[in-house]
Design a protein around this motif. Structure first.
Motif, PDB file in Angstrom:
ATOM      1  N   GLU A 263      36.445  30.079  29.592  1.00 20.09           N
ATOM      2  CA  GLU A 263      36.383  30.552  30.970  1.00 20.09           C
ATOM      3  C   GLU A 263      36.683  29.393  31.902  1.00 20.09           C
ATOM      4  O   GLU A 263      36.412  28.236  31.575  1.00 20.09           O
ATOM      5  CB  GLU A 263      34.996  31.107  31.301  1.00 20.09           C
ATOM      6  N   GLN A 264      37.219  29.725  33.060  1.00 23.63           N
ATOM      7  CA  GLN A 264      37.491  28.729  34.085  1.00 23.63           C
ATOM      8  C   GLN A 264      36.212  28.401  34.829  1.00 23.63           C
ATOM      9  O   GLN A 264      35.313  29.230  34.958  1.00 23.63           O
ATOM     10  CB  GLN A 264      38.529  29.265  35.074  1.00 23.63           C
TER      11      GLN A 264
ATOM     12  N   ILE B 208      40.247  36.306  37.044  1.00 20.27           N
ATOM     13  CA  ILE B 208      40.813  34.952  37.024  1.00 20.27           C
ATOM     14  C   ILE B 208      40.006  34.053  36.103  1.00 20.27           C
ATOM     15  O   ILE B 208      40.570  33.313  35.298  1.00 20.27           O
ATOM     16  CB  ILE B 208      40.870  34.369  38.446  1.00 20.27           C
ATOM     17  N   GLN B 209      38.690  34.127  36.209  1.00 19.04           N
ATOM     18  CA  GLN B 209      37.826  33.250  35.416  1.00 19.04           C
ATOM     19  C   GLN B 209      38.025  33.457  33.921  1.00 19.04           C
ATOM     20  O   GLN B 209      37.995  32.498  33.159  1.00 19.04           O
ATOM     21  CB  GLN B 209      36.370  33.483  35.785  1.00 19.04           C
TER      22      GLN B 209
ATOM     23  N   ASN C 246      43.523  33.003  50.404  1.00 19.62           N
ATOM     24  CA  ASN C 246      42.788  33.803  51.383  1.00 19.62           C
ATOM     25  C   ASN C 246      42.350  35.145  50.791  1.00 19.62           C
ATOM     26  O   ASN C 246      42.512  36.192  51.404  1.00 19.62           O
ATOM     27  CB  ASN C 246      43.616  34.001  52.658  1.00 19.62           C
ATOM     28  N   LEU C 247      41.802  35.091  49.569  1.00 17.46           N
ATOM     29  CA  LEU C 247      41.322  36.278  48.870  1.00 17.46           C
ATOM     30  C   LEU C 247      39.853  36.115  48.544  1.00 17.46           C
ATOM     31  O   LEU C 247      39.378  35.008  48.304  1.00 17.46           O
ATOM     32  CB  LEU C 247      42.094  36.494  47.566  1.00 17.46           C
ATOM     33  N   SER C 248      39.153  37.205  48.501  1.00 15.86           N
ATOM     34  CA  SER C 248      37.751  37.199  48.092  1.00 15.86           C
ATOM     35  C   SER C 248      37.673  37.368  46.583  1.00 15.86           C
ATOM     36  O   SER C 248      38.422  38.158  46.002  1.00 15.86           O
ATOM     37  CB  SER C 248      37.006  38.346  48.780  1.00 15.86           C
ATOM     38  N   THR C 249      36.750  36.663  45.955  1.00 14.04           N
ATOM     39  CA  THR C 249      36.566  36.827  44.513  1.00 14.04           C
ATOM     40  C   THR C 249      35.966  38.186  44.190  1.00 14.04           C
ATOM     41  O   THR C 249      35.986  38.618  43.044  1.00 14.04           O
ATOM     42  CB  THR C 249      35.640  35.726  43.946  1.00 14.04           C
ATOM     43  N   ASP C 250      35.442  38.881  45.207  1.00 10.58           N
ATOM     44  CA  ASP C 250      34.806  40.181  44.994  1.00 10.58           C
ATOM     45  C   ASP C 250      35.754  41.369  45.138  1.00 10.58           C
ATOM     46  O   ASP C 250      35.331  42.514  44.999  1.00 10.58           O
ATOM     47  CB  ASP C 250      33.631  40.360  45.967  1.00 10.58           C
TER      48      ASP C 250
ATOM     49  N   VAL D 138      37.629  45.854  38.372  1.00 12.93           N
ATOM     50  CA  VAL D 138      37.295  44.533  37.851  1.00 12.93           C
ATOM     51  C   VAL D 138      37.313  43.557  39.021  1.00 12.93           C
ATOM     52  O   VAL D 138      38.240  43.563  39.828  1.00 12.93           O
ATOM     53  CB  VAL D 138      38.318  44.086  36.780  1.00 12.93           C
ATOM     54  N   ARG D 139      36.293  42.721  39.148  1.00 10.24           N
ATOM     55  CA  ARG D 139      36.262  41.721  40.217  1.00 10.24           C
ATOM     56  C   ARG D 139      37.389  40.715  40.008  1.00 10.24           C
ATOM     57  O   ARG D 139      37.610  40.237  38.899  1.00 10.24           O
ATOM     58  CB  ARG D 139      34.942  40.961  40.221  1.00 10.24           C
TER      59      ARG D 139
END
Length: 128
Positions: free
Chosen positions: A16-17, A72-73, A30-34, A66-67
């Motif tokens: 995982e990252q 990404i992580q 400029n994106l939210s991880t949520d 999916v968040r």
């Protein structure tokens, strides 16, 4: 024997990252991880081309909501690996038609004629 495992069992280790790097990447764009992301399998057309550009293509829903941060992580290396050629092919495929200059440059980079330029841009310059 009270062992949880038996002969033939398989273990999968998935890296995982770092969460801080994922958050930094999302902030940069400029994106939210949520943000919820829907994942779909691209079925392609009869000739095997991506998308639904012919008859019989389309998408098959895999996961909904999916968040972005989790996606990404668990799937992208945002810490240093240079992207492979297929990444630039995907960028070209999904590049909006309004970005004709960028689309043209991506087409060149993934062509046989542009392979040296892609190498210089992507590997020699240590782009990540």
């Amino acid at each position: 024997d009270t062992s949880m495992y038996s002969a033939g069992d398989v273990v999968t280790v998935l890296p995982e990252q770092c969460e801080k790097r994922v958050e930094a990447l999302c902030r940069r764009f400029n994106l939210s991880t949520d943000i919820p992301v829907d994942l779909q399998k691209n079925l392609g057309d009869e000739a095997g081309n991506p998308g639904d550009a012919g008859g019989g293509g389309g998408v098959d829903s895999l996961h909904r909501g999916v968040r972005l941060g989790d996606l990404i992580q668990g799937t992208l290396d945002c810490t240093g690996a240079s992207p492979a050629k297929w990444f630039f092919e995907l960028l070209e495929y999904y590049c909006p038609s309004t970005a004709s200059l960028e689309k043209e440059k991506l087409r060149f980079l993934i062509s046989a004629e542009g392979s040296e330029d892609l190498y210089i841009y992507n590997k020699r310059e240590h782009r990540t």
